[in-house]
Scaffold this active site. Structure first.
Site, PDB file in Angstrom:
ATOM      1  CE  LYS A  61      -8.272  50.872  21.091  1.00 60.37           C
ATOM      2  NZ  LYS A  61      -7.496  50.957  19.833  1.00 60.37           N
ATOM      3  CG  HIS A 111      -8.169  63.018   7.769  1.00 55.96           C
ATOM      4  ND1 HIS A 111      -7.962  63.314   6.451  1.00 55.96           N
ATOM      5  CD2 HIS A 111      -8.842  64.067   8.279  1.00 55.96           C
ATOM      6  CE1 HIS A 111      -8.505  64.479   6.169  1.00 55.96           C
ATOM      7  NE2 HIS A 111      -9.035  64.969   7.272  1.00 55.96           N
TER       8      HIS A 111
END
Length: 126
Positions: A61, A111
């Site tokens: 991206k 995470h």
């Protein structure tokens, strides 16, 4: 120093767990041998695999193309001796980086119990 782009990606860890069970070649198709060795050293923890996958998506991206003109194995996300992610590029992505005068690709991975997230920053020469 200029910024070419920034990228972010988030992925559900259980989605990676399911694909690992369902698709035995998932690792070989999407990760380099060195990345797979890193996963092996860490007992193939799904949160580590999900974090690397999210990092590759975030980098694609930031480049601005998504995953077009190169594949995920052209991006390698390893760790230094302190655990900091280090990015290497290969093949078509390496050529794209040369074309855009990319100096460095930075990535951060995190995470929780359910999600892995990564962001990336692509820095070019002046």
């Amino acid at each position: 120093m200029n910024i070419l782009g920034i990228g972010i990606d988030i992925i559900e860890i259980d989605r990676i767990e399911k694909v690992l069970k369902r698709t035995p070649r998932f690792l070989e198709r999407n990760f380099t041998e060195k990345e797979i060795e890193y996963f092996k050293e860490n007992n193939f923890r799904s949160e580590s695999i999900a974090g690397n996958f999210a990092a590759k998506e975030a980098i694609s991206k930031a480049i601005g193309t998504g995953i077009r003109g190169f594949n995920l194995k052209d991006i390698e996300v390893l760790r230094d001796h302190l655990g900091k992610p280090i990015v290497n590029t290969y093949n078509n992505l390496k050529e794209i980086c040369i074309k855009y005068s990319v100096k460095e690709i930075k990535v951060s991975i995190s995470h929780s119990e359910n999600y892995a997230v990564a962001n990336s920053l692509i820095i070019t020469e002046d």
